[in-house]
Design an enzyme around this catalytic site. Structure first.
Site, short mmCIF file in Angstrom:
data_model
loop_
_atom_site.label_atom_id
_atom_site.label_comp_id
_atom_site.label_asym_id
_atom_site.label_seq_id
_atom_site.Cartn_x
_atom_site.Cartn_y
_atom_site.Cartn_z
CG HIS A 183 -2.00 -0.96 1.28
ND1 HIS A 183 -2.40 -1.54 2.46
CD2 HIS A 183 -2.77 -1.50 0.32
CE1 HIS A 183 -3.36 -2.42 2.22
NE2 HIS A 183 -3.61 -2.41 0.91
CG HIS A 209 -4.60 1.67 2.85
ND1 HIS A 209 -4.58 2.42 1.69
CD2 HIS A 209 -5.30 0.55 2.55
CE1 HIS A 209 -5.24 1.79 0.75
NE2 HIS A 209 -5.68 0.64 1.23
NE ARG A 242 -5.46 -9.59 2.32
CZ ARG A 242 -4.95 -8.53 1.68
NH1 ARG A 242 -3.73 -8.12 1.93
NH2 ARG A 242 -5.68 -7.87 0.81
P1 AMP Z 1 -11.00 -0.31 -0.55
O1 AMP Z 1 -10.12 -1.53 -0.54
O2 AMP Z 1 -10.29 0.93 -0.14
O3 AMP Z 1 -11.77 -0.16 -1.82
O4 AMP Z 1 -12.10 -0.55 0.60
C1 AMP Z 1 -13.15 -1.47 0.43
C2 AMP Z 1 -13.85 -1.72 1.75
O5 AMP Z 1 -14.23 -0.48 2.35
C3 AMP Z 1 -15.16 -2.47 1.62
O6 AMP Z 1 -14.96 -3.86 1.59
C4 AMP Z 1 -15.91 -2.04 2.86
O7 AMP Z 1 -15.57 -2.92 3.92
C5 AMP Z 1 -15.37 -0.68 3.17
N1 AMP Z 1 -16.34 0.40 2.93
C6 AMP Z 1 -16.63 1.01 1.76
N2 AMP Z 1 -17.60 1.94 1.94
C7 AMP Z 1 -17.91 1.93 3.25
C8 AMP Z 1 -18.83 2.66 4.08
N3 AMP Z 1 -19.63 3.61 3.58
N4 AMP Z 1 -18.87 2.37 5.40
C9 AMP Z 1 -18.07 1.41 5.92
N5 AMP Z 1 -17.20 0.69 5.19
C10 AMP Z 1 -17.11 0.94 3.89
#
Ligand code: AMP
Length: 401
Positions: A183, A209, A242
């Site tokens: 990341h 992150h 994970r």
């Molecule tokens: P990313 O890997 O940064 O795309 O994050 C994806 C993860 O963010 C998803 O699997 C969710 O668990 C979390 N996520 C996305 N939107 C929300 C939200 N509005 N509230 C809580 N968790 C979220």
């Protein structure tokens, strides 16, 4: 001229197209289920006159077919972003593993590709997909300069005491077994934004992150000094599927007493653990709903998730010998108020004091959630890995490579 950013995975390709000198993408897309008959292309256009999203279901037999479809959409007459492939001057590729030799954004040559391939054993799920993406891009856009930006690069400033494991030297020297961290593009991007906002180039930061994968970094004066993922993106925090850090003896026990194979253990720790293992769900939105319904498994999972982050904050504050700001980013970090609240709870001794009302607001862009009297800033900074890659392409271009 344009910059095309490509994140080519084993079965998907994400892309974003930028005008050479703009931070705003003109279009983006996701090509999913490569190698399957039910492939899906989502292509989004951000132009005021033709803002729209196209969804195309078609068989995408391989990366080449997928990228050809993308090139076709970029030049398709009714929604054309470019007239021809030659208008793309630079292609920036996200590459997860750069090892110890690829430590900054690099123009891709045959030698660079060989180095990326030599790291297949350390990043079997990622680097092969990147090479496929690079080779197809070279074929489809022969005039473009291809640049690789590495997820591991930001962590190459770790001191040896932070990147070595306490096992015999030969495993590092002969096999490259050490902490690499991941990341990095995201940690570097949000750390840079925090430093600019704080107007303090020497700031001591902890970047957090929290997406599907989760990791933290301790950053001092823009340099990363420690990070929570290790040889692979499995170590450290509890994640969607994970486990994060676990006593290695658990694996030995399962192997010796329960007959688990290496493959089963890999699947268990990477795909069936973390929040999924604890609750049956891996999306924080589902687990948050259950938490608010007082579901005991969701309560425990949230507490465990936040507690692990808290412990790293303590460790990294010690490593940094101080702390100016915590930075939350990615899907959970940007959107989930409950996680931020649990992480920051009972941390006044470190000057961490979150404004509960501000934390609940859903605003875009950089947000400061520090309550009055809080000595340590608590920031939410949306990450943007594609923009970070586009900027690196621009910077390398300006330097004449
Ligand atoms: P990313 O890997 O940064 O795309 O994050 C994806 C993860 O963010 C998803 O699997 C969710 O668990 C979390 N996520 C996305 N939107 C929300 C939200 N509005 N509230 C809580 N968790 C979220």
């Amino acid at each position: 001229m344009y910059i095309l950013v490509i994140n080519s995975g084993s079965s998907s390709i994400k892309y974003q197209l930028f005008l050479q000198h703009s931070d705003q993408p003109v279009c983006s897309g996701l090509i999913e289920r490569i190698g399957q008959d039910n492939g899906l292309i989502t292509h989004e256009i951000f132009r005021a006159d033709v803002a729209q999203t196209l969804k195309l279901e078609q068989s995408i037999k391989d990366h080449e077919t997928g990228m050809q479809a993308m090139a076709g959409l970029l030049t398709r007459e009714d929604i054309a972003m470019i007239d021809n492939a030659a208008q793309i001057g630079t292609i920036g590729h996200r590459v997860v593993h750069g090892g110890e030799t690829l430590t900054k954004p690099t123009v891709i040559t045959a030698e660079v590709k060989e180095k990326i391939m030599a790291l297949y054993a350390l990043a079997p799920l990622h680097n092969p997909g990147h090479i496929k993406g690079i080779e197809v891009a070279e074929k489809l856009f022969p005039a473009a300069t291809q640049i690789a930006v590495f997820d591991t690069a930001f962590h190459q400033t770790l001191p040896e005491r932070a990147f070595r494991y306490a096992i015999p030297d030969k495993f590092y020297l002969e096999d490259g077994i050490r902490v690499y961290g991941f990341h990095g593009i995201s940690h570097q991007y949000v750390a840079g934004a925090a430093i600019t906002w704080l107007k303090d180039p020497g700031a001591k930061l902890i970047t957090i992150h929290l997406g599907n994968g989760c990791s933290m970094a301790a950053v001092s004066g823009g340099r990363c000094i420690d990070t929570s993922m290790g040889l692979t993106p499995l170590d450290g925090l509890v994640m969607g599927t994970r486990s994060g850090a676990i006593d290695p003896s658990v694996l030995l026990y399962l192997q010796q007493q329960k007959g688990y194979t290496a493959e089963q253990l890999t699947g268990l720790l990477n795909k069936q653990s973390g929040m999924l293992g604890l609750t049956g769900y891996n999306d924080m939105r589902d687990i948050s709903r259950l938490y608010h319904e007082n579901d005991p498994a969701a309560k425990l999972a949230y507490e465990l998730y936040a507690y692990r982050i808290k412990k790293f904050i303590g460790a990294y504050t010690a490593a940094l010998n101080g702390l100016d700001a915590l930075v939350f980013t990615a899907g959970v970090g940007e959107n989930d108020a409950l996680t931020r609240e649990l992480v920051c709870r009972d941390m006044e001794f470190l000057g961490i004091n979150i404004d509960i009302a501000k934390n609940q607001l859903r605003e875009k862009g950089l947000r400061d959630l520090t309550a009055g009297g809080g000595r340590t800033r608590i920031l939410v900074i949306p990450t943007n890995e594609e923009l970070a890659i586009a900027r690196e392409c621009r910077r390398l271009g300006a330097e004449g490579h």
